[in-house]
Scaffold this active site. Sequence first.
Site, PDB file in Angstrom:
ATOM      1  N   ARG A 248      30.073  30.547  44.769  1.00  0.00           N
ATOM      2  CA  ARG A 248      28.662  30.896  44.936  1.00  0.00           C
ATOM      3  C   ARG A 248      28.005  29.758  45.700  1.00  0.00           C
ATOM      4  NH1 ARG A 248      25.492  30.901  39.518  1.00  0.00           N
ATOM      5  NH2 ARG A 248      24.718  28.918  40.325  1.00  0.00           N
ATOM      6  N   HIS A 252      21.919  30.454  41.270  1.00  0.00           N
ATOM      7  CA  HIS A 252      21.990  31.743  40.576  1.00  0.00           C
ATOM      8  C   HIS A 252      20.984  32.715  41.167  1.00  0.00           C
ATOM      9  CE1 HIS A 252      22.150  34.822  37.548  1.00  0.00           C
ATOM     10  NE2 HIS A 252      20.876  34.628  37.262  1.00  0.00           N
ATOM     11  N   TYR A 260      22.267  21.762  37.401  1.00  0.00           N
ATOM     12  CA  TYR A 260      23.469  21.816  36.579  1.00  0.00           C
ATOM     13  C   TYR A 260      24.744  21.608  37.404  1.00  0.00           C
ATOM     14  CZ  TYR A 260      23.012  26.478  38.576  1.00  0.00           C
ATOM     15  OH  TYR A 260      22.838  27.512  39.454  1.00  0.00           O
TER      16      TYR A 260
END
Length: 327
Positions: A248, A252, A260
């Site tokens: 990715r 998100h 993170y």
Amino acid sequence: MSSNHSKRLWMYAQMVKSRYFEDLIKPAYFEGKTPVFNMAKGPLPGEMHLSDGQEPCAVGVCAHLRPDDTITATHRPHHIAIAKGVDLNAMAAEIFGKKDGLAGGRGGHMHLFDPAVNFSCSGIIAQGMGPAVGAAMAAKMRGSDAIAVAFLGEGAANQGAFHESLNLASVWKAPVVFIIEDNSYGISVPKSACTAVANNTVRAAGYAMPGHHVSGNDPDAVYAIAGIAIERARSGSGPSLIEIETSRLEGHFMGDPEGYRPKDEVKRLKERDPIPAYRARLVAEGFEEAELDRAESEARGKVDQAFAFARSNDYPEPKEAFDHVFA
């Protein structure tokens, strides 16, 4: 031109089309959201989940599929929808909330639905797995060799729907393939912190089906393994589970600060971007630069046309919000 040559050229073109589609989404999404980020502002309000880096998962699977095969996808669906052949103009219009969108602007990017190619997706984790088993069984009961494919993220493998769907698919020998896109994170939680097994394909044994793992985010490797699982489903031998190691390249959701992530992780992943890597492989194996350039140009032209259509399309009338609602 051999069929394998044509197939790989198609795979490359779809990867480029998906990436360019999302490259145009990025500036459109941030319109009206600066200087202070407000998710509710601009022509694309709400969350936006991009699939940059995960394109090999979609093309390697969809290169085997027909329009009558069913796909259920996730909240990160653009690459899969494009590879399945969802109407690009209507898809762009839907994301912009316009009246000629796939759902008349009601669904947005997490709820794309195109019955012409049997594609749907949902923002609910693992929600598409049960419907995929149902679609597979419907094809089987009709005497068709059509199959269903359920895409999910590695985090969805910890949901109850995952285990229920695998169990029922195996009991009924449903012609369905479950595809886990393992991008290492469930939102901001690394796989190692929430999943008891390093590789979800070992779970397939508990449901008497084959489990395959594909490493390297490699479209050709995905194509080879997906072909085995899809042929098994079409032949009446039942379901399979495939976990694909992918990446990715974005957060998100757009606006995710990504605190993170380990330092330099995204930089390292982008150095292994699957699209330029695949182009380099194709050239090394005899593809002409000119034909790849043409494929890229045609893919980008279709995306430009879709965004022009979406931008110029009208919004639905406010009263239409009450249409298609159960009273």
